[in-house]
Design a protein around this motif. Structure first.
Motif, short mmCIF file in Angstrom:
data_model
loop_
_atom_site.label_atom_id
_atom_site.label_comp_id
_atom_site.label_asym_id
_atom_site.label_seq_id
_atom_site.Cartn_x
_atom_site.Cartn_y
_atom_site.Cartn_z
N PRO A 122 32.47 38.52 44.86
CA PRO A 122 34.40 39.10 44.33
C PRO A 122 35.00 39.11 44.71
N PRO A 123 36.27 38.69 44.81
CA PRO A 123 37.77 38.78 45.02
C PRO A 123 37.54 40.68 45.68
N VAL A 124 37.27 41.33 45.07
CA VAL A 124 37.43 42.73 45.24
C VAL A 124 36.18 43.26 44.30
N THR A 125 36.07 44.24 45.23
CA THR A 125 34.57 45.80 45.06
C THR A 125 35.15 46.87 45.18
N TYR A 126 34.36 47.89 44.11
CA TYR A 126 34.63 49.64 43.87
C TYR A 126 33.90 50.26 44.83
N MET A 127 33.93 51.13 45.56
CA MET A 127 32.68 51.92 45.80
C MET A 127 32.78 53.32 44.94
N HIS A 128 31.91 53.79 44.41
CA HIS A 128 32.16 55.25 43.35
C HIS A 128 31.82 56.20 44.32
N ILE A 129 32.31 57.55 44.22
CA ILE A 129 32.30 58.34 44.88
C ILE A 129 31.92 59.27 44.32
N CYS A 130 33.11 59.19 43.04
CA CYS A 130 32.39 60.86 42.45
C CYS A 130 33.21 60.94 40.75
N GLU A 131 32.91 60.86 39.93
CA GLU A 131 33.95 61.24 38.70
C GLU A 131 33.56 62.65 37.67
N THR A 132 34.26 63.60 37.10
CA THR A 132 34.02 64.11 36.29
C THR A 132 34.84 64.31 35.08
N ASP A 133 35.33 64.76 33.79
CA ASP A 133 35.78 65.06 33.17
C ASP A 133 37.75 64.42 33.15
N ALA A 173 46.74 42.03 48.93
CA ALA A 173 45.70 42.14 49.76
C ALA A 173 47.11 41.04 51.03
N VAL A 174 47.30 42.27 51.93
CA VAL A 174 47.87 41.24 52.89
C VAL A 174 47.77 41.48 54.38
N ASP A 175 48.03 40.10 54.90
CA ASP A 175 47.46 39.55 56.30
C ASP A 175 45.66 39.73 56.85
N GLY A 176 45.39 39.85 55.31
CA GLY A 176 43.73 40.22 56.02
C GLY A 176 43.32 40.89 54.54
N PRO A 177 41.72 41.73 54.79
CA PRO A 177 41.91 42.25 53.82
C PRO A 177 41.90 43.60 54.52
N THR A 178 41.86 44.67 53.56
CA THR A 178 42.55 45.90 53.02
C THR A 178 41.26 46.51 52.24
N ALA A 179 41.49 48.00 52.33
CA ALA A 179 40.44 48.80 51.23
C ALA A 179 41.93 50.26 51.08
N PHE A 180 41.84 50.90 50.20
CA PHE A 180 42.27 52.26 49.80
C PHE A 180 41.24 53.16 48.62
N LEU A 181 42.06 54.51 49.47
CA LEU A 181 40.61 55.24 48.28
C LEU A 181 41.82 55.52 47.15
N ASP A 182 41.10 55.96 45.58
CA ASP A 182 41.44 55.57 44.73
C ASP A 182 41.72 56.69 44.15
N ILE A 183 42.16 57.51 43.27
CA ILE A 183 42.47 58.95 42.36
C ILE A 183 42.85 58.53 40.92
N LEU A 184 42.67 57.97 40.16
CA LEU A 184 42.33 58.75 38.41
C LEU A 184 43.31 59.69 38.21
N ALA A 185 43.59 60.41 37.10
CA ALA A 185 43.49 61.57 36.77
C ALA A 185 43.85 60.90 34.96
N PRO A 186 43.36 61.64 33.91
CA PRO A 186 41.87 61.70 33.48
C PRO A 186 40.91 59.80 34.27
N PRO A 187 39.54 59.54 34.49
CA PRO A 187 39.66 58.71 34.55
C PRO A 187 39.51 57.59 33.23
N TYR A 188 39.76 56.39 33.43
CA TYR A 188 39.62 55.07 32.17
C TYR A 188 38.66 55.41 30.96
N ASP A 189 38.68 55.05 29.75
CA ASP A 189 37.25 55.79 29.34
C ASP A 189 38.40 55.26 28.18
N PRO A 190 37.93 53.64 27.14
CA PRO A 190 38.49 53.31 25.60
C PRO A 190 37.94 53.89 24.64
#
Length: 235
Positions: free
Chosen positions: A68-79, A169-186
């Motif tokens: 995949p072009p993008v992957t995700y590492m899950h760290i934690c999730e709360t309400d 991503a610019v000039d190579g691979p990149t990674a970022f820590l992402d915080i979303l509040a509240p989490p996605y919930d369809p």
């Protein structure tokens, strides 16, 4: 050293919990708590999450149908919030998408990331709103375009400001820590929607009003998962 590294990640998670609980409590103390969270995120580096920037030509883990072009590492999730790491390969992008009713912070861990942010001027398609071949058109404004590295402060989004963004991503691979509040919930009205700038308006200068078209998830974008190698977080 390991104890200190773990405490940085743990402190970020605990501060995120305190920050976004303020939103549930009618915003009491939210600006102050959000400022503390931004300051803590500024301290986080790739080594704190045990992330290593991939070398050119390094072998890739096997994926059915190709990596995949993008992957995700899950760290934690709360309400109240979710926290994880997105990793973009060289030349990869996360298409323009939204975060309905959500706050967020993004902190680059390695590489260079270009983030293009929009605000919707109409919060829902109105009667008589023009439609394109894929879906409704929404009048929006190009709020900002900027490049971020590990030395940059976090990119911050709110429910009605910088809420739609594209990440490249610019000039190579990149990674970022992402915080979303509240989490996605369809099931609670927080599903991810994708957009594209109507042809002819791409490349508009910052502050310009543009039409964004609702689209399906682009066929060339998908997100895989990989294990998070960093210190465990408990809440």
């Amino acid at each position: 050293l390991l104890r200190l590294t773990a405490s940085v990640v743990q402190r970020v998670a605990r501060q995120a919990l305190a920050t976004f609980r303020c939103v549930e409590e009618a915003g009491r103390g939210f600006p102050e708590q959000q400022s503390k969270l931004r300051a803590l995120l500024n301290e986080v580096r790739a080594a704190d999450l045990r992330l290593v920037e991939p070398r050119a030509g390094a072998p890739q883990p096997p994926y059915p149908g190709g990596p995949p072009p993008v992957t995700y590492m899950h760290i934690c999730e709360t309400d109240e919030f979710s926290m994880g790491v997105f990793l973009l390969k060289r030349g990869a992008s996360i298409p323009l998408h939204d975060h309905p009713g959500m706050y967020g912070m993004l902190k680059v861990m390695y590489g260079k990331t270009r983030i293009t942010c929009f605000d919707r001027l109409d919060l829902s398609p109105l009667s008589g709103t023009p439609t394109g071949p894929s879906g409704s058109l929404r009048r929006s404004v190009l709020r900002s375009t900027g490049e971020y590295t590990e030395h940059s402060g976090p990119c911050v989004l709110a429910p009605h400001r910088d809420n739609l963004h594209r990440i490249d991503a610019v000039d190579g691979p990149t990674a970022f820590l992402d915080i979303l509040a509240p989490p996605y919930d369809p099931d609670d009205g927080r599903d991810c929607h994708y957009y594209k700038v109507v042809p002819g308006e791409a490349g508009a200068p910052q502050g310009s009003e543009v039409w964004l078209m609702d689209i399906s998830q682009p066929h060339d974008f998908w997100c895989g998962s990989e294990p998070y190698p960093g210190p465990a977080v408990g809440l």
